[in-house]
Design a protein around this motif. Structure first.
Motif, PDB file in Angstrom:
ATOM      1  N   THR A   1     -64.897  -3.766 -25.889  1.00 41.01           N
ATOM      2  CA  THR A   1     -63.678  -3.658 -26.223  1.00 41.01           C
ATOM      3  C   THR A   1     -63.599  -3.531 -28.067  1.00 41.01           C
ATOM      4  OG1 THR A   1     -63.065  -5.162 -24.547  1.00 41.01           O
ATOM      5  CG2 THR A   1     -61.207  -5.066 -26.444  1.00 41.01           C
ATOM      6  N   ASN A   3     -60.727  -1.901 -31.406  1.00 36.50           N
ATOM      7  CA  ASN A   3     -59.604  -1.502 -31.731  1.00 36.50           C
ATOM      8  C   ASN A   3     -59.267   0.071 -32.173  1.00 36.50           C
ATOM      9  OD1 ASN A   3     -58.489  -4.161 -31.607  1.00 36.50           O
ATOM     10  ND2 ASN A   3     -59.203  -4.863 -33.668  1.00 36.50           N
ATOM     11  N   GLU A  42     -58.522   1.735 -20.947  1.00 38.02           N
ATOM     12  CA  GLU A  42     -59.748   1.805 -20.217  1.00 38.02           C
ATOM     13  C   GLU A  42     -60.421   3.129 -20.357  1.00 38.02           C
ATOM     14  OE1 GLU A  42     -59.991  -0.324 -16.681  1.00 38.02           O
ATOM     15  OE2 GLU A  42     -59.592  -2.421 -17.604  1.00 38.02           O
ATOM     16  N   THR A  62     -67.459   0.288 -19.326  1.00 38.65           N
ATOM     17  CA  THR A  62     -65.998   0.574 -19.649  1.00 38.65           C
ATOM     18  C   THR A  62     -65.761   0.349 -21.139  1.00 38.65           C
ATOM     19  OG1 THR A  62     -65.529  -0.277 -17.362  1.00 38.65           O
ATOM     20  CG2 THR A  62     -63.648  -0.335 -18.883  1.00 38.65           C
ATOM     21  N   VAL A  63     -65.152   1.352 -21.742  1.00 31.88           N
ATOM     22  CA  VAL A  63     -64.945   0.980 -23.271  1.00 31.88           C
ATOM     23  C   VAL A  63     -63.231   0.694 -23.075  1.00 31.88           C
ATOM     24  CG1 VAL A  63     -64.649   2.045 -25.482  1.00 31.88           C
ATOM     25  CG2 VAL A  63     -66.603   2.425 -24.025  1.00 31.88           C
ATOM     26  N   VAL A  64     -62.910  -0.303 -23.561  1.00 32.68           N
ATOM     27  CA  VAL A  64     -61.470  -0.614 -23.660  1.00 32.68           C
ATOM     28  C   VAL A  64     -60.789  -0.424 -24.919  1.00 32.68           C
ATOM     29  CG1 VAL A  64     -59.745  -2.429 -23.239  1.00 32.68           C
ATOM     30  CG2 VAL A  64     -61.646  -2.384 -21.762  1.00 32.68           C
ATOM     31  N   VAL A  65     -59.849   0.481 -25.439  1.00 36.65           N
ATOM     32  CA  VAL A  65     -59.621   0.509 -26.674  1.00 36.65           C
ATOM     33  C   VAL A  65     -57.982  -0.285 -26.988  1.00 36.65           C
ATOM     34  CG1 VAL A  65     -58.848   2.144 -28.459  1.00 36.65           C
ATOM     35  CG2 VAL A  65     -60.681   2.679 -26.724  1.00 36.65           C
ATOM     36  N   VAL A  66     -57.834  -1.130 -27.870  1.00 36.39           N
ATOM     37  CA  VAL A  66     -56.593  -1.757 -27.998  1.00 36.39           C
ATOM     38  C   VAL A  66     -55.973  -1.222 -29.211  1.00 36.39           C
ATOM     39  CG1 VAL A  66     -55.644  -4.081 -28.306  1.00 36.39           C
ATOM     40  CG2 VAL A  66     -57.675  -3.484 -26.773  1.00 36.39           C
TER      41      VAL A  66
END
Length: 198
Positions: A1, A3, A42, A62-66
Motif C-alpha cells: 500500500t 500513497n 487496487e 496487489t498494489v493499493v494506491v491511496v
C-alpha cells in the motif's frame, strides 16, 4: 500500500519487493507485468517464473494506491455592495467563482451563502471536495452597506394661544412626525425651544 506521488493521481517508483521462487532444476526468468505508474485504487501485478526447461508458474500481488492529498481552494475576492432599494439586505449577490485544484480531480464545490445578506459583514465558507472525499475550505467576506437615507414627514402645523399673562406658549404638543427607513430609525429629534414666542 502506497500513497500517490505529490501532485499526482498515481504512484510511481513503487518498490514491489522480490518474490520467493524455487524449482527442482533451476529458475531461468522472473518477470512481472507492473506498469511504470499505478493509479489510485487496487492494482493487480502478475509475477511469472520460468524454469530452465520453459515451465512457468504465476502468482499475483496487489498494489493499493491511496490518495491522501487534500484539494486546494482560493476563495473569490471579497464583495462590497449596497443594500437593495427599500431593503436592509442584499439579494442576488454575485459571489464570483473560487479557484480549485486537486492531484486527482475535484468532485464538487459548495458554499454556505444565505439567499440574502444583511447589512454588515457576512463570511461565506467555500468547500471543495475531491473524488476521494478529501476537502478544503476558504472564506470570503460579503460587506453590505446601507446607503439609503431615512424619510420623515413633519407633523401638521400647530396654532396655540399664548399662556395666560405671557407672550409665549410653553408645553406645546407638536405631534409626531412620520418616519421610515429601509433598515430602522434610530432616533427622531427636533430643535423646538421649551417655550415658543409669539
Amino acid at each position: 500500500t502506497v500513497n500517490t506521488d505529490d501532485g499526482s493521481c498515481e504512484a510511481s517508483g513503487v518498490a514491489l519487493g522480490d518474490p520467493v521462487t524455487d524449482d527442482n532444476c533451476d529458475v531461468d526468468i522472473i518477470d512481472n507485468d507492473a506498469p511504470t505508474a499505478f493509479s489510485v485504487g487496487e492494482n493487480m501485478v502478475t509475477w511469472t517464473v520460468i524454469d530452465v526447461h520453459g515451465n512457468a508458474t504465476t502468482a499475483t500481488q496487489t498494489v493499493v494506491v491511496v490518495d491522501n492529498e487534500n484539494p486546494i481552494i482560493t476563495g473569490p475576492d471579497d464583495v462590497e455592495l449596497s443594500a437593495d432599494p427599500g431593503e436592509c439586505e442584499a439579494t442576488s449577490v454575485d459571489l464570483g467563482v473560487p479557484v480549485t485544484d486537486d492531484n486527482c480531480s475535484v468532485d464538487q464545490t459548495t458554499n454556505d451563502a444565505p439567499s440574502a445578506f444583511p447589512v454588515g459583514s457576512t463570511t461565506v465558507i467555500w468547500t471543495v471536495t475531491d473524488t476521494h472525499g478529501h476537502s478544503a475550505t476558504a472564506s470570503q467576506n460579503v460587506i453590505v452597506t446601507d446607503d439609503e437615507d431615512p424619510t420623515i414627514t413633519a407633523p401638521d402645523d400647530v396654532t396655540v394661544s399664548a399662556d395666560a399673562g405671557m407672550c409665549e406658549a410653553a408645553s406645546v404638543n407638536l405631534g409626531d412626525p412620520t418616519t421610515d427607513d429601509n433598515c430602522a430609525v434610530d432616533a427622531t429629534t427636533n430643535d423646538a425651544p421649551a417655550t415658543l414666542d409669539r
